[in-house]
Design an enzyme around this catalytic site. Structure first.
Site, PDB file in Angstrom:
ATOM      1  N   GLY A 174       0.840  -1.194   0.000  1.00 20.15           N
ATOM      2  CA  GLY A 174       0.000   0.000   0.000  1.00 20.15           C
ATOM      3  C   GLY A 174       0.872   1.240   0.000  1.00 20.15           C
TER       4      GLY A 174
ATOM      5  N   GLN B 296       2.927   9.986   1.461  1.00 18.74           N
ATOM      6  CA  GLN B 296       4.235   9.314   1.419  1.00 18.74           C
ATOM      7  C   GLN B 296       5.046   9.712   0.197  1.00 18.74           C
ATOM      8  OE1 GLN B 296       2.484   5.194   2.243  1.00 18.74           O
ATOM      9  NE2 GLN B 296       4.518   5.067   3.140  1.00 18.74           N
TER      10      GLN B 296
ATOM     11  N   CYS C 132       6.365  -0.451   6.609  1.00 19.11           N
ATOM     12  CA  CYS C 132       5.928   0.785   5.953  1.00 19.11           C
ATOM     13  C   CYS C 132       7.079   1.289   5.099  1.00 19.11           C
ATOM     14  CB  CYS C 132       5.557   1.818   7.015  1.00 19.11           C
ATOM     15  SG  CYS C 132       4.997   3.384   6.330  1.00 19.11           S
ATOM     16  N   LEU C 133       6.773   1.698   3.879  1.00 24.97           N
ATOM     17  CA  LEU C 133       7.833   2.186   2.989  1.00 24.97           C
ATOM     18  C   LEU C 133       8.462   3.475   3.531  1.00 24.97           C
ATOM     19  CD1 LEU C 133       6.180   1.446  -0.469  1.00 24.97           C
ATOM     20  CD2 LEU C 133       7.898   0.095   0.748  1.00 24.97           C
TER      21      LEU C 133
ATOM     22  N   HIS D 116      -3.894   0.997   7.948  1.00 25.17           N
ATOM     23  CA  HIS D 116      -2.524   1.530   7.940  1.00 25.17           C
ATOM     24  C   HIS D 116      -2.420   2.705   6.962  1.00 25.17           C
ATOM     25  CE1 HIS D 116       2.020   0.908   7.807  1.00 25.17           C
ATOM     26  NE2 HIS D 116       1.790   1.713   6.783  1.00 25.17           N
ATOM     27  N   GLU D 117      -2.969   2.513   5.747  1.00 25.34           N
ATOM     28  CA  GLU D 117      -2.852   3.575   4.735  1.00 25.34           C
ATOM     29  C   GLU D 117      -3.671   4.799   5.121  1.00 25.34           C
ATOM     30  OE1 GLU D 117      -0.468   3.314   2.810  1.00 25.34           O
ATOM     31  OE2 GLU D 117      -0.190   1.174   3.164  1.00 25.34           O
TER      32      GLU D 117
ATOM     33  N   HIS E 205      -2.062   7.183   7.440  1.00 26.30           N
ATOM     34  CA  HIS E 205      -1.124   8.139   6.826  1.00 26.30           C
ATOM     35  C   HIS E 205      -1.821   9.464   6.504  1.00 26.30           C
ATOM     36  CE1 HIS E 205       2.622   5.953   6.263  1.00 26.30           C
ATOM     37  NE2 HIS E 205       1.979   4.894   5.774  1.00 26.30           N
TER      38      HIS E 205
HETATM   39 NI    NI Z   1       2.911   3.022   5.577  1.00 27.29          NI
END
Ligand code: NI
Length: 183
Positions: A47, A52, A107-108, A149-150, A153
């Site tokens: 995701g 991000q 997480c990226l 999670h997304e 953000h």
């Molecule tokens: Ni993330």
């Protein structure tokens, strides 16, 4: 198409509350999503949220493929455990069952780490697709986790702030020591 630079924990764009997207069908939104998909695939993520990639708008992409879902599910249970690659604009989440479930997240924007996070296990989410049509689904398991999670953000939250036990923030290369709890 382009691979975008991913903001990492500590960059202020990750702590802002993102703004609603005025028009999900706008051509510039489609271009952004195309680049986000390419960026997520390149980084092997499940995701990605627009903040991000330094765009503070309420837009996420995610996928919950069958191989990420819990093993041993009955065929009729699999439906809300999986999702195809989805772009969700201006998403909203409703918790359907307050019971939570723990799972390992990465997480990226927090590269190289994994954390054990408790989240509600059964949710409904709603938002818009790039065609302007409403997308509404129920989700469980990994599918419910990745969406929460997304969407976090978009409210300026990263998963470490959801953790109850910071001793379960580890390097991903050490996750083998955590099994079978990581299953
Ligand atoms: Ni993330």
């Amino acid at each position: 198409m382009a691979i975008l630079k991913i903001a990492r924990m500590g960059h202020p764009v990750l702590t802002q509350v993102a703004q609603p997207v005025p028009d999900p069908t706008a051509p510039e939104i489609r271009l952004l999503v195309n680049d986000m998909v390419e960026t997520m695939m390149d980084a092997n993520g499940a995701g990605l949220a627009a903040p991000q990639v330094h765009v503070p708008l309420r837009l996420v992409i995610f996928q919950a493929p069958g191989e990420r879902s819990d093993p041993g599910l009955e065929e009729e249970e699999k439906f809300d455990h999986t999702a195809p690659l989805t772009c969700l604009v201006n998403p909203e989440i409703t918790v359907l069952d307050a019971a939570s479930e723990g799972g390992w997240e990465g997480c990226l924007s927090v590269p190289g780490l994994r954390g054990f996070v408790e989240r509600p296990a059964h949710i409904r989410y709603k938002g818009f697709g790039l065609d302007g049509k409403v997308i509404e689904r129920t989700a469980r398991g990994f599918h419910a986790r990745v969406v929460q999670h997304e969407v976090d953000h978009l409210d300026g939250r990263l998963y470490p702030s959801r953790m109850d036990d910071i001793s379960k923030l580890i390097f991903e290369s050490e996750i083998r020591h955590m099994k079978p709890a990581s299953e």
